[in-house]
Design an enzyme around this catalytic site. Sequence first.
Site, mmCIF file in Angstrom:
data_model
loop_
_atom_site.group_PDB
_atom_site.id
_atom_site.type_symbol
_atom_site.label_atom_id
_atom_site.label_comp_id
_atom_site.label_asym_id
_atom_site.label_seq_id
_atom_site.Cartn_x
_atom_site.Cartn_y
_atom_site.Cartn_z
ATOM 1 C CD GLU A 166 8.700 -89.190 16.565
ATOM 2 O OE1 GLU A 166 8.208 -89.588 17.628
ATOM 3 O OE2 GLU A 166 9.745 -88.524 16.530
ATOM 4 C CD GLU A 367 9.186 -84.003 16.321
ATOM 5 O OE1 GLU A 367 9.761 -84.519 17.299
ATOM 6 O OE2 GLU A 367 7.993 -84.193 16.052
HETATM 7 C C1 BGP Z 1 9.068 -86.742 19.458
HETATM 8 C C2 BGP Z 1 7.635 -86.333 19.304
HETATM 9 C C3 BGP Z 1 7.297 -85.002 19.875
HETATM 10 C C4 BGP Z 1 8.099 -84.554 21.078
HETATM 11 C C5 BGP Z 1 9.558 -84.991 21.010
HETATM 12 C C6 BGP Z 1 10.337 -84.791 22.287
HETATM 13 O O1 BGP Z 1 9.148 -88.133 19.498
HETATM 14 O O2 BGP Z 1 7.243 -86.319 17.955
HETATM 15 O O3 BGP Z 1 5.915 -84.977 20.062
HETATM 16 O O4 BGP Z 1 7.447 -84.813 22.231
HETATM 17 O O5 BGP Z 1 9.689 -86.337 20.621
HETATM 18 O O6 BGP Z 1 10.263 -85.917 23.135
HETATM 19 P P1 BGP Z 1 9.666 -85.858 24.601
HETATM 20 O O7 BGP Z 1 8.436 -85.068 24.526
HETATM 21 O O8 BGP Z 1 9.402 -87.272 24.992
HETATM 22 O O9 BGP Z 1 10.729 -85.250 25.435
#
Ligand code: BGP
Length: 476
Positions: A166, A367
Site C-alpha cells: 500500500e 488483504e
Molecule cells: C491495511 C494495512 C494493514 C492493516 C489493515 C487494517 O491498510 O496494510 O497493515 O493494518 O489495513 O487496518 P487498521 O490496522 O487500520 O485497522
Amino acid sequence: MNLEFPKNFWWGAATSGPQSEGRFNKKHANMFDYWYEIQPEEFYNQVGPDTASNFYNSFREDIALMKEIGLNSIRTSIQWTRLIDDLEAGTVNEDAVRFYNEVIDEFIKNDIRPVINLHHFDLPVELYHRYGGWESKHVVDLYVKFAERCFELFSDRVVDWFTFNEPMVIVEGEYLHQFHYPNLVDGKKAVQVAYNIQLASAKAIARFRELNRNPDGRIGIILNLTPPYPKSDAPEDLAASEFADLWLNQLFMNASTLGEFPEKLAAVLEKDGMLWDASQEELTTIKANTIDYLGVNYYHPHRVQAPAVSPNSLTVDWMPEKYFDEYEMPGRRMNVDKGWEIYPKAIYDIGINIRDNYGNIDWFVSENGMGVSREERYLNEAGVIEDDYRIQFIQEHLYWLNKAMAEGSHCFGYHLWTPIDCWSWKNAYRNRYGFISTNIHTQVKTIKKSGHWIKNVAETNQVTLEDTLIKTIENN
Ligand code: BGP
C-alpha cells in the site's frame, strides 16, 4: 449454492513484521516505533508495537495454528529495521538472519507458502531524520540495498516477493492526512514521495531479476485499490471520480503494470506546478521493470462527488482532494467499529478492471477483512469467538470474486487480514481481524469460528452459501 475455486488456490492470510513480531532484538526503530516512543497517547489505550503479537518468540506455535486452520499461504514482511545493521552499508544483523531463516523454514515445513513483502510502513526513522525518508532518492537506494540482501539470503526458498504494501497509504498517512509519523500536510512532498516509492519498487525489481536464486521466483507490488464510485452521472461528479481514480489507483497501478504513470494525472500535476522530479534514466528503469503479478488489498470503496469549492478558486495549499470530495451514500452498509463501508461487489469491479485494462495480469486478494472491536462479546461457552459476521463478510466477497474469475479474471488466491489478531498501528488492538484471537496480556491464542470455517473451505476449495445469503448479496 457452492462456489467452486480452483485447485491450488491460495487460501491464506496476511500480516506484517512490525505488526506481529514485536521489537525484540531490533537494532533500529521504524517510524511507528519512534512515534510511540515520543507520543504514546496517540495510540489506542497507549498500546505500542513493542510486544505486538509476540511472533518473534512464538512463531513456531503461531505457524502451527495457521497450519491447523488449513491455510496454505501466509504473507508477512521482513523488517528493514531488523535485518540491516548498518543502514548505509546494507550489512546484515546475524540474529535477524537466523530469525527469518527459521521463520521461512518453519512455514515450508508446515506446507505453508511464505509470501514475503519488503516494506510495510516501516521506514527506519533515522532515514527520515537524516534525509527526509521517502522524499530522498538516496533513501530509495538504501532500500534497494536492503532488498538485495533479502533476495541473496532467502530467494533460494522464497518464491513469492512483493516490494511494497500500500504505497498510497504511506503518501496519505505521512504527507497528507496525518495518520502516520511525521504527520505532515504537504502536497508537493506527497507527490515526490509517491514517485520515489514507485522508483524504489522498480529498482528493487531490477535487482531481483539479477539476484533471484529460484527459477519459479516472482515479484510484484501490493496496492490498496479502492474503486471510486461517483455520486451521480453529472459531469462534475464524473470528473471528480476520474481524478480520484487517477490519484488513488492508477498512479501506482499503471506505473507498476504498464511501466508508465497516467498521462492525465501527470498533466494535472504539471499544470498545478506539482509534478515530481524525474530523470529520463529513472523513467526508463520504471518502464523496464514492471511486476510479474499483483496483490490487491480491498476493504472499502470510495464514494466521491465534485468538490464543494471549485478547484480553481482554492487558495489553500495544494492537496489531491481539491479535485474530489468524499460522499456518504445514504443507506450504505457500514462496519461501524472501523468506520468503513462494506461493499463486496467492488471486488468484482476490481477483477474486471484488471482483466480489461491491465493485460489480465495474475493477481490475488492480498488483504480483505473486517475489524471488529470487543470480540469477547461473541465468546461461547466453549471459549470460541463466534464471528459469524466475519464468515459472512468473507463469503460475500468470495461470491463476487468467484464471479469475476468465472468471467476470466486471473485471480489465484484470497488472503484475509489477518491470521492472528495483530497490532494495528494507531488503533493498536482495538479492532480485531484474525481467524485466531490473541489475548494481549497472556499471549494465549485461540481459534475463532471463522478459523474452523476456513479450514473446510481450504480443504474442499468450495464455499457453501445459503439461499438467504445469496438473496442478500444480489440485492446489495
Ligand atoms: C491495511 C494495512 C494493514 C492493516 C489493515 C487494517 O491498510 O496494510 O497493515 O493494518 O489495513 O487496518 P487498521 O490496522 O487500520 O485497522
